[in-house]
Design a protein around this motif. Structure first.
Motif, PDB file in Angstrom:
ATOM      1  N   TRP A 153       0.828  -1.213   0.000  1.00 11.07           N
ATOM      2  CA  TRP A 153       0.000   0.000   0.000  1.00 11.07           C
ATOM      3  C   TRP A 153       0.859   1.258   0.000  1.00 11.07           C
ATOM      4  O   TRP A 153       0.471   2.278  -0.569  1.00 11.07           O
ATOM      5  CB  TRP A 153      -0.942  -0.021   1.200  1.00 11.07           C
ATOM      6  CG  TRP A 153      -2.042  -1.034   1.054  1.00 11.07           C
ATOM      7  CD1 TRP A 153      -2.592  -1.480  -0.115  1.00 11.07           C
ATOM      8  CD2 TRP A 153      -2.710  -1.746   2.103  1.00 11.07           C
ATOM      9  NE1 TRP A 153      -3.567  -2.424   0.138  1.00 11.07           N
ATOM     10  CE2 TRP A 153      -3.662  -2.608   1.488  1.00 11.07           C
ATOM     11  CE3 TRP A 153      -2.609  -1.743   3.491  1.00 11.07           C
ATOM     12  CZ2 TRP A 153      -4.494  -3.445   2.229  1.00 11.07           C
ATOM     13  CZ3 TRP A 153      -3.435  -2.580   4.226  1.00 11.07           C
ATOM     14  CH2 TRP A 153      -4.371  -3.419   3.596  1.00 11.07           C
ATOM     15  N   GLU A 154       2.021   1.193   0.642  1.00 12.64           N
ATOM     16  CA  GLU A 154       2.946   2.330   0.578  1.00 12.64           C
ATOM     17  C   GLU A 154       3.451   2.518  -0.850  1.00 12.64           C
ATOM     18  O   GLU A 154       3.525   3.639  -1.358  1.00 12.64           O
ATOM     19  CB  GLU A 154       4.123   2.107   1.527  1.00 12.64           C
ATOM     20  CG  GLU A 154       3.767   2.229   3.003  1.00 12.64           C
ATOM     21  CD  GLU A 154       4.961   1.970   3.898  1.00 12.64           C
ATOM     22  OE1 GLU A 154       6.046   1.661   3.367  1.00 12.64           O
ATOM     23  OE2 GLU A 154       4.806   2.070   5.134  1.00 12.64           O
ATOM     24  N   ILE A 155       3.795   1.422  -1.487  1.00 14.25           N
ATOM     25  CA  ILE A 155       4.287   1.488  -2.865  1.00 14.25           C
ATOM     26  C   ILE A 155       3.191   1.948  -3.813  1.00 14.25           C
ATOM     27  O   ILE A 155       3.418   2.777  -4.699  1.00 14.25           O
ATOM     28  CB  ILE A 155       4.828   0.107  -3.297  1.00 14.25           C
ATOM     29  CG1 ILE A 155       6.077  -0.250  -2.490  1.00 14.25           C
ATOM     30  CG2 ILE A 155       5.127   0.071  -4.795  1.00 14.25           C
ATOM     31  CD1 ILE A 155       6.581  -1.664  -2.715  1.00 14.25           C
ATOM     32  N   TRP A 156       1.984   1.429  -3.631  1.00 10.46           N
ATOM     33  CA  TRP A 156       0.851   1.707  -4.521  1.00 10.46           C
ATOM     34  C   TRP A 156       0.214   3.066  -4.236  1.00 10.46           C
ATOM     35  O   TRP A 156      -0.727   3.478  -4.894  1.00 10.46           O
ATOM     36  CB  TRP A 156      -0.179   0.592  -4.379  1.00 10.46           C
ATOM     37  CG  TRP A 156      -1.336   0.618  -5.318  1.00 10.46           C
ATOM     38  CD1 TRP A 156      -2.655   0.736  -4.983  1.00 10.46           C
ATOM     39  CD2 TRP A 156      -1.323   0.496  -6.748  1.00 10.46           C
ATOM     40  NE1 TRP A 156      -3.451   0.697  -6.097  1.00 10.46           N
ATOM     41  CE2 TRP A 156      -2.657   0.554  -7.209  1.00 10.46           C
ATOM     42  CE3 TRP A 156      -0.301   0.356  -7.689  1.00 10.46           C
ATOM     43  CZ2 TRP A 156      -3.001   0.469  -8.556  1.00 10.46           C
ATOM     44  CZ3 TRP A 156      -0.640   0.266  -9.033  1.00 10.46           C
ATOM     45  CH2 TRP A 156      -1.970   0.326  -9.452  1.00 10.46           C
ATOM     46  N   ASP A 157       0.741   3.765  -3.235  1.00 11.22           N
ATOM     47  CA  ASP A 157       0.243   5.094  -2.868  1.00 11.22           C
ATOM     48  C   ASP A 157      -1.207   5.030  -2.392  1.00 11.22           C
ATOM     49  O   ASP A 157      -2.038   5.865  -2.750  1.00 11.22           O
ATOM     50  CB  ASP A 157       0.376   6.059  -4.055  1.00 11.22           C
ATOM     51  CG  ASP A 157       0.294   7.518  -3.624  1.00 11.22           C
ATOM     52  OD1 ASP A 157       0.538   7.792  -2.437  1.00 11.22           O
ATOM     53  OD2 ASP A 157      -0.021   8.377  -4.469  1.00 11.22           O
ATOM     54  N   SER A 158      -1.498   4.019  -1.583  1.00 11.24           N
ATOM     55  CA  SER A 158      -2.829   3.878  -0.975  1.00 11.24           C
ATOM     56  C   SER A 158      -2.672   3.855   0.543  1.00 11.24           C
ATOM     57  O   SER A 158      -3.050   2.895   1.221  1.00 11.24           O
ATOM     58  CB  SER A 158      -3.512   2.598  -1.467  1.00 11.24           C
ATOM     59  OG  SER A 158      -3.759   2.651  -2.849  1.00 11.24           O
ATOM     60  N   LEU A 159      -2.108   4.932   1.058  1.00 12.04           N
ATOM     61  CA  LEU A 159      -1.758   4.979   2.476  1.00 12.04           C
ATOM     62  C   LEU A 159      -2.981   4.898   3.383  1.00 12.04           C
ATOM     63  O   LEU A 159      -2.874   4.485   4.539  1.00 12.04           O
ATOM     64  CB  LEU A 159      -0.981   6.268   2.770  1.00 12.04           C
ATOM     65  CG  LEU A 159       0.326   6.440   1.979  1.00 12.04           C
ATOM     66  CD1 LEU A 159       1.002   7.750   2.352  1.00 12.04           C
ATOM     67  CD2 LEU A 159       1.267   5.270   2.232  1.00 12.04           C
ATOM     68  N   GLU A 160      -4.153   5.295   2.855  1.00 16.53           N
ATOM     69  CA  GLU A 160      -5.355   5.243   3.689  1.00 16.53           C
ATOM     70  C   GLU A 160      -5.717   3.812   4.067  1.00 16.53           C
ATOM     71  O   GLU A 160      -6.399   3.572   5.068  1.00 16.53           O
ATOM     72  CB  GLU A 160      -6.533   5.903   2.968  1.00 16.53           C
ATOM     73  CG  GLU A 160      -7.053   5.172   1.743  1.00 16.53           C
ATOM     74  CD  GLU A 160      -6.265   5.453   0.477  1.00 16.53           C
ATOM     75  OE1 GLU A 160      -6.690   4.997  -0.596  1.00 16.53           O
ATOM     76  OE2 GLU A 160      -5.223   6.142   0.570  1.00 16.53           O
ATOM     77  N   CYS A 161      -5.256   2.842   3.279  1.00 16.22           N
ATOM     78  CA  CYS A 161      -5.558   1.435   3.571  1.00 16.22           C
ATOM     79  C   CYS A 161      -4.806   0.933   4.804  1.00 16.22           C
ATOM     80  O   CYS A 161      -5.259   0.001   5.476  1.00 16.22           O
ATOM     81  CB  CYS A 161      -5.202   0.559   2.371  1.00 16.22           C
ATOM     82  SG  CYS A 161      -6.193   0.874   0.888  1.00 16.22           S
ATOM     83  N   ILE A 162      -3.659   1.550   5.092  1.00 19.14           N
ATOM     84  CA  ILE A 162      -2.825   1.071   6.195  1.00 19.14           C
ATOM     85  C   ILE A 162      -3.547   1.210   7.530  1.00 19.14           C
ATOM     86  O   ILE A 162      -3.443   0.346   8.403  1.00 19.14           O
ATOM     87  CB  ILE A 162      -1.482   1.831   6.216  1.00 19.14           C
ATOM     88  CG1 ILE A 162      -0.691   1.532   4.933  1.00 19.14           C
ATOM     89  CG2 ILE A 162      -0.657   1.450   7.442  1.00 19.14           C
ATOM     90  CD1 ILE A 162       0.590   2.320   4.804  1.00 19.14           C
ATOM     91  N   ASP A 163      -4.286   2.303   7.695  1.00 22.28           N
ATOM     92  CA  ASP A 163      -4.992   2.546   8.957  1.00 22.28           C
ATOM     93  C   ASP A 163      -6.400   1.960   8.966  1.00 22.28           C
ATOM     94  O   ASP A 163      -7.138   2.143   9.936  1.00 22.28           O
ATOM     95  CB  ASP A 163      -5.064   4.056   9.222  1.00 22.28           C
ATOM     96  CG  ASP A 163      -3.681   4.673   9.398  1.00 22.28           C
ATOM     97  OD1 ASP A 163      -2.814   3.993   9.974  1.00 22.28           O
ATOM     98  OD2 ASP A 163      -3.471   5.815   8.957  1.00 22.28           O
ATOM     99  N   ALA A 164      -6.769   1.279   7.892  1.00 21.73           N
ATOM    100  CA  ALA A 164      -8.100   0.674   7.812  1.00 21.73           C
ATOM    101  C   ALA A 164      -8.150  -0.581   8.688  1.00 21.73           C
ATOM    102  O   ALA A 164      -7.116  -1.085   9.139  1.00 21.73           O
ATOM    103  CB  ALA A 164      -8.427   0.331   6.361  1.00 21.73           C
ATOM    104  N   PRO A 165      -9.347  -1.105   8.958  1.00 20.71           N
ATOM    105  CA  PRO A 165      -9.447  -2.350   9.745  1.00 20.71           C
ATOM    106  C   PRO A 165      -8.616  -3.474   9.134  1.00 20.71           C
ATOM    107  O   PRO A 165      -8.434  -3.543   7.914  1.00 20.71           O
ATOM    108  CB  PRO A 165     -10.949  -2.670   9.688  1.00 20.71           C
ATOM    109  CG  PRO A 165     -11.605  -1.346   9.488  1.00 20.71           C
ATOM    110  CD  PRO A 165     -10.669  -0.557   8.623  1.00 20.71           C
TER     111      PRO A 165
END
Length: 334
Positions: free
Chosen positions: A68-80
């Motif tokens: 997710w860091e690589i794919w630029d989807s940082l919002e997923c990291i803090d998701a459930p």
């Protein structure tokens, strides 16, 4: 028992049994974190209330976070945590076990229904214990790609390589895939895919990539600023997305102000077309996938801050149109 009631009973029974084995439940999956790994049981009912097939997969916990860091989807990291099993951008895991041709209890009693799940979770516990004993260190684990649950881009293996500082090997795999005309499953925009993002990540410390990274940071700042502006101007929002018609006065004002400036002040018609082309390209770049996370960020701001953005955005819009009117009236007075 009717179908809807049977499905609810099945879901409740699965949840209760899964808790006894340390699993949590979300929709069609049950999952747990153990030994630095994410274990996930997928249940497939195929139209029935009870599953006739189940599958146990595993992947290191770091894998999705890194991806997710690589794919630029940082919002997923803090998701459930369940998003690692159900998310659209979640990585596939390595299959540890499959449970097929399960008996559908249908109208059977609760005890028989419970036995169905007890059987699956007990076997899953055995597989998990065996796996952890054979692979105690999640950081050094490499998946057996012959057992992957559909991973044509080899993303889980690539994440393992990158996590273990084997970026050159990861780039070599991507180069070979490109030579074989491989098309990635994950795509972004016209020309970017999962391999594009991975290459950028692996090259991020090199000189050219550092320059690109700085430009990217500037672009992100512009995207964030515009996202906040258009969200603040949107009176109605659906799915936390801005309403195009609400912020159109700003966009039209920008276009007309720039065009009229070149026409009436600079007398340069060539720059009109160049400016139009640049504006269209810039708007395409700043209103894409990256902007969505900033839309959500804006919605999480305190109401007082959002109100200030609204006042500021509309003030700029009014000022733009006053300037446009001035450009139109000025030649008429001469």
């Amino acid at each position: 028992m009717k179908g809807k009631a049977l499905k609810k009973t099945a879901a409740d029974l699965r949840r209760n049994v899964s808790r006894e084995h340390g699993f949590r439940q979300s929709a069609y999956i049950n999952f747990k974190v153990d030994g630095g790994y994410f274990f996930c049981l997928y249940f497939f009912a195929n139209g029935s209330a009870f599953p006739n097939e189940a599958k146990l997969t595993v992947k290191p916990m770091y894998a999705d976070t890194l991806w997710w860091e690589i794919w630029d989807s940082l919002e997923c990291i803090d998701a459930p945590i369940s998003l690692r099993g159900t998310g659209a951008y979640a990585l596939s895991g390595m299959v540890l076990a499959k449970y097929e041709n399960l008996i559908d209890p249908k109208e059977s009693g609760d005890s028989e229904m419970k036995d169905l799940y007890e059987h699956i979770f007990s076997q899953a516990d055995t597989e998990i214990s065996r796996f952890i004993s054979e692979n105690p260190d999640a950081d050094t684990f490499y998946p057996d790609e012959t057992k992957m649950d559909y991973d044509p881009d080899r993303l889980l293996y690539l994440m393992a390589l990158i996590h273990n500082k084997q970026e050159d090997e990861a780039l070599s795999i991507i180069k070979e895939a490109h030579s074989n005309k491989h098309h990635c499953v994950f795509r972004s925009g016209w020309n970017s895919d999962s391999y594009t993002y991975i290459k950028r990540w692996c090259n991020r410390n090199r000189s050219a990539e550092r320059i690109r990274h700085r430009i990217d940071n500037i672009l992100n700042a512009v995207i964030r600023f515009r996202a906040f502006v258009i969200m603040s101007m949107s009176r109605s929002r659906r799915y936390d997305l801005p309403n195009f018609w609400d912020y159109r006065p700003l966009d039209v004002g920008i276009y007309i102000a720039i065009i009229f400036s070149w026409i009436f002040l600079m007398k340069n018609f060539t720059m009109v077309w160049i400016s139009l082309a640049i504006l269209v390209i810039m708007q395409f770049m700043v209103d894409g996938k990256r902007a969505k996370r900033y839309y959500r960020e804006f919605m999480n701001l305190p109401m007082t801050i959002r109100r200030k953005w609204t006042i500021g955005s509309w003030s700029v819009t009014v000022a733009l149109w006053v300037y446009v009117i001035f450009l139109i009236i000025k030649p008429l007075k001469q």
